[in-house]
Write a protein that holds these residues in place. Structure first.
Motif, PDB file in Angstrom:
ATOM      1  N   GLY A   1      14.099  88.152 -13.128  1.00 20.23           N
ATOM      2  CA  GLY A   1      15.159  89.126 -13.388  1.00 20.23           C
ATOM      3  C   GLY A   1      16.319  88.535 -14.155  1.00 20.23           C
ATOM      4  N   VAL A   2      16.699  87.296 -13.811  1.00 16.82           N
ATOM      5  CA  VAL A   2      17.793  86.636 -14.526  1.00 16.82           C
ATOM      6  C   VAL A   2      17.393  86.331 -15.962  1.00 16.82           C
ATOM      7  CG1 VAL A   2      19.192  84.536 -14.609  1.00 16.82           C
ATOM      8  CG2 VAL A   2      18.798  85.672 -12.428  1.00 16.82           C
ATOM      9  N   ALA A   3      16.152  85.877 -16.178  1.00 13.13           N
ATOM     10  CA  ALA A   3      15.683  85.553 -17.526  1.00 13.13           C
ATOM     11  C   ALA A   3      15.635  86.798 -18.417  1.00 13.13           C
ATOM     12  CB  ALA A   3      14.297  84.905 -17.450  1.00 13.13           C
ATOM     13  N   LEU A   4      15.270  87.934 -17.832  1.00  8.61           N
ATOM     14  CA  LEU A   4      15.206  89.182 -18.600  1.00  8.61           C
ATOM     15  C   LEU A   4      16.565  89.864 -18.733  1.00  8.61           C
ATOM     16  CD1 LEU A   4      11.903  90.698 -17.126  1.00  8.61           C
ATOM     17  CD2 LEU A   4      12.199  89.564 -19.335  1.00  8.61           C
ATOM     18  N   GLY A   5      17.550  89.356 -18.027  1.00  7.58           N
ATOM     19  CA  GLY A   5      18.877  89.969 -18.079  1.00  7.58           C
ATOM     20  C   GLY A   5      18.978  91.274 -17.327  1.00  7.58           C
ATOM     21  N   ASP A   6      18.057  91.506 -16.387  1.00  4.85           N
ATOM     22  CA  ASP A   6      18.046  92.751 -15.614  1.00  4.85           C
ATOM     23  C   ASP A   6      18.932  92.567 -14.388  1.00  4.85           C
ATOM     24  OD1 ASP A   6      17.535  95.150 -14.450  1.00  4.85           O
ATOM     25  OD2 ASP A   6      15.352  95.014 -14.557  1.00  4.85           O
ATOM     26  N   LYS A   7      20.223  92.741 -14.559  1.00  8.26           N
ATOM     27  CA  LYS A   7      21.179  92.505 -13.478  1.00  8.26           C
ATOM     28  C   LYS A   7      21.035  93.532 -12.360  1.00  8.26           C
ATOM     29  CE  LYS A   7      24.518  90.501 -16.705  1.00  8.26           C
ATOM     30  NZ  LYS A   7      23.623  90.657 -17.869  1.00  8.26           N
ATOM     31  N   THR A   8      20.661  94.764 -12.715  1.00 12.48           N
ATOM     32  CA  THR A   8      20.479  95.792 -11.692  1.00 12.48           C
ATOM     33  C   THR A   8      19.344  95.437 -10.744  1.00 12.48           C
ATOM     34  OG1 THR A   8      21.271  97.470 -13.248  1.00 12.48           O
ATOM     35  CG2 THR A   8      20.076  98.248 -11.307  1.00 12.48           C
ATOM     36  N   TYR A   9      18.253  94.947 -11.292  1.00 11.52           N
ATOM     37  CA  TYR A   9      17.104  94.541 -10.478  1.00 11.52           C
ATOM     38  C   TYR A   9      17.469  93.377  -9.562  1.00 11.52           C
ATOM     39  CZ  TYR A   9      12.570  92.433  -9.390  1.00 11.52           C
ATOM     40  OH  TYR A   9      11.503  91.874  -8.741  1.00 11.52           O
ATOM     41  N   VAL A  10      18.177  92.395 -10.103  1.00 15.78           N
ATOM     42  CA  VAL A  10      18.586  91.236  -9.302  1.00 15.78           C
ATOM     43  C   VAL A  10      19.526  91.669  -8.187  1.00 15.78           C
ATOM     44  CG1 VAL A  10      19.818  89.037  -9.351  1.00 15.78           C
ATOM     45  CG2 VAL A  10      18.256  89.634 -11.209  1.00 15.78           C
ATOM     46  N   ARG A  11      20.468  92.563  -8.490  1.00 16.41           N
ATOM     47  CA  ARG A  11      21.424  93.015  -7.474  1.00 16.41           C
ATOM     48  C   ARG A  11      20.724  93.802  -6.364  1.00 16.41           C
ATOM     49  NH1 ARG A  11      24.455  95.318 -10.644  1.00 16.41           N
ATOM     50  NH2 ARG A  11      23.806  97.485 -10.420  1.00 16.41           N
TER      51      ARG A  11
ATOM     52  N   LEU B   1      10.492  85.178  -3.225  1.00 18.52           N
ATOM     53  CA  LEU B   1      11.703  85.728  -3.835  1.00 18.52           C
ATOM     54  C   LEU B   1      12.171  84.924  -5.033  1.00 18.52           C
ATOM     55  CD1 LEU B   1      13.948  87.908  -3.435  1.00 18.52           C
ATOM     56  CD2 LEU B   1      15.157  86.221  -2.037  1.00 18.52           C
ATOM     57  N   LEU B   2      11.989  83.606  -4.984  1.00 23.99           N
ATOM     58  CA  LEU B   2      12.504  82.725  -6.040  1.00 23.99           C
ATOM     59  C   LEU B   2      12.003  83.103  -7.431  1.00 23.99           C
ATOM     60  CD1 LEU B   2      14.025  80.242  -7.025  1.00 23.99           C
ATOM     61  CD2 LEU B   2      12.122  78.820  -6.238  1.00 23.99           C
ATOM     62  N   PRO B   3      10.688  83.268  -7.675  1.00 24.74           N
ATOM     63  CA  PRO B   3      10.249  83.638  -9.032  1.00 24.74           C
ATOM     64  C   PRO B   3      10.699  85.035  -9.445  1.00 24.74           C
ATOM     65  CG  PRO B   3       8.390  83.646  -7.524  1.00 24.74           C
ATOM     66  CD  PRO B   3       9.534  83.033  -6.788  1.00 24.74           C
ATOM     67  N   LEU B   4      10.853  85.948  -8.476  1.00 21.22           N
ATOM     68  CA  LEU B   4      11.304  87.300  -8.820  1.00 21.22           C
ATOM     69  C   LEU B   4      12.746  87.286  -9.315  1.00 21.22           C
ATOM     70  CD1 LEU B   4       9.785  89.340  -5.834  1.00 21.22           C
ATOM     71  CD2 LEU B   4       8.905  89.162  -8.169  1.00 21.22           C
ATOM     72  N   ILE B   5      13.600  86.531  -8.633  1.00 18.38           N
ATOM     73  CA  ILE B   5      14.993  86.416  -9.064  1.00 18.38           C
ATOM     74  C   ILE B   5      15.076  85.714 -10.412  1.00 18.38           C
ATOM     75  CG2 ILE B   5      17.216  85.364  -8.532  1.00 18.38           C
ATOM     76  CD1 ILE B   5      16.694  87.736  -6.805  1.00 18.38           C
ATOM     77  N   SER B   6      14.293  84.656 -10.591  1.00 18.22           N
ATOM     78  CA  SER B   6      14.295  83.924 -11.870  1.00 18.22           C
ATOM     79  C   SER B   6      13.862  84.833 -13.017  1.00 18.22           C
ATOM     80  CB  SER B   6      13.365  82.713 -11.773  1.00 18.22           C
ATOM     81  OG  SER B   6      13.790  81.829 -10.778  1.00 18.22           O
TER      82      SER B   6
ATOM     83  N   LEU C   1      19.988  81.709  -4.950  1.00 14.16           N
ATOM     84  CA  LEU C   1      20.819  80.822  -5.764  1.00 14.16           C
ATOM     85  C   LEU C   1      19.977  79.941  -6.681  1.00 14.16           C
ATOM     86  CD1 LEU C   1      23.531  79.765  -3.171  1.00 14.16           C
ATOM     87  CD2 LEU C   1      23.865  81.160  -5.201  1.00 14.16           C
ATOM     88  N   GLN C   2      18.844  79.477  -6.177  1.00 16.85           N
ATOM     89  CA  GLN C   2      17.959  78.694  -7.034  1.00 16.85           C
ATOM     90  C   GLN C   2      17.411  79.541  -8.168  1.00 16.85           C
ATOM     91  OE1 GLN C   2      15.074  76.046  -4.987  1.00 16.85           O
ATOM     92  NE2 GLN C   2      16.123  76.630  -3.101  1.00 16.85           N
ATOM     93  N   GLY C   3      17.065  80.788  -7.873  1.00  9.59           N
ATOM     94  CA  GLY C   3      16.576  81.686  -8.918  1.00  9.59           C
ATOM     95  C   GLY C   3      17.634  82.003  -9.953  1.00  9.59           C
ATOM     96  N   MET C   4      18.901  82.001  -9.544  1.00  8.42           N
ATOM     97  CA  MET C   4      20.004  82.261 -10.470  1.00  8.42           C
ATOM     98  C   MET C   4      20.418  81.009 -11.239  1.00  8.42           C
ATOM     99  SD  MET C   4      22.317  84.701  -7.987  1.00  8.42           S
ATOM    100  CE  MET C   4      23.600  84.983  -9.208  1.00  8.42           C
ATOM    101  N   GLY C   5      19.768  79.882 -10.944  1.00  7.97           N
ATOM    102  CA  GLY C   5      20.084  78.644 -11.647  1.00  7.97           C
ATOM    103  C   GLY C   5      21.286  77.904 -11.086  1.00  7.97           C
TER     104      GLY C   5
END
Length: 202
Positions: free
Chosen positions: A27-37, A20-25, A99-103
């Protein structure tokens, strides 16, 4: 004796947290908030389902599992007592990865440290008077505290970002409305003949 049985399903959530960690990272890097949510909600849903399912299984069949696997009635009592930490323990692994993926590494550090301090308080306060039960209460309180603060941090972070997006949207709408009131033909004429426009200003 009870911990190996309780931690066995935790291996599933731990492996899922690593994925999950790289997937969240990403999504956050690409600014895809819908995907992260969506990914966060799915994670919470399935881990909660696993946690509550294991809790009910250990709570209902803990005595039988203790006798069959460990040949001990006391192990069955511990399995039933510790079953209440399953939903929070299984969920904490994935929430930590989110949380780690979100920085949010620094808030995560302080949450973990404060949870350890809470367990130490239970150990020094309740273990001398209640024995092993005091330690188990501290373990449950620490897991519950971590899960609650993790969820609050994720929700607060998402809410702050949503408020920022809404504010920028409103500001952009106001700028667009002001732009619609501008006489652009006159502005273009001023640009084509700047000397005449300068004389009109004076």
């Amino acid at each position: 004796m009870a911990f190996p049985l309780l931690f066995f399903p935790n291996a599933i959530t731990s492996a899922f947290a690593v994925l999950l960690l790289p997937l969240i990272s990403e999504g956050v890097a690409l600014g895809d908030k819908t995907y992260v949510r969506k990914l966060t909600l799915k994670t919470i849903r399935y881990c909660s389902l696993l946690g509550f399912s294991c809790m009910f299984i250990f709570l209902l069949f803990g005595n039988h599992l203790g006798r069959i696997l460990f040949h001990s009635q006391l192990a069955g009592i511990f399995i039933r007592t510790l079953s209440f930490i399953c939903p929070f323990m299984y969920l904490n692994n994935t929430l930590s990865a989110i949380l780690q993926g979100m920085g949010k590494v620094i808030p995560l550090f302080f949450i973990n440290v404060s949870a350890l301090l809470l367990r130490l308080i239970f150990i020094f306060t309740f273990v001398p008077t209640h024995g092993i039960k005091g330690y188990l209460w501290g373990l449950l309180a620490g897991q519950l505290y971590q899960c609650t603060i993790y969820l609050f941090t994720i929700i607060a972070s998402t809410l702050v970002k949503a408020i920022g997006v809404a504010y920028r949207t409103v500001q952009g709408y106001e700028v667009l409305k002001r732009a619609e009131r501008v006489n652009w033909r006159s502005r273009m004429e001023d640009l084509s003949n700047p000397h005449e426009a300068f004389e009109r200003l004076h």
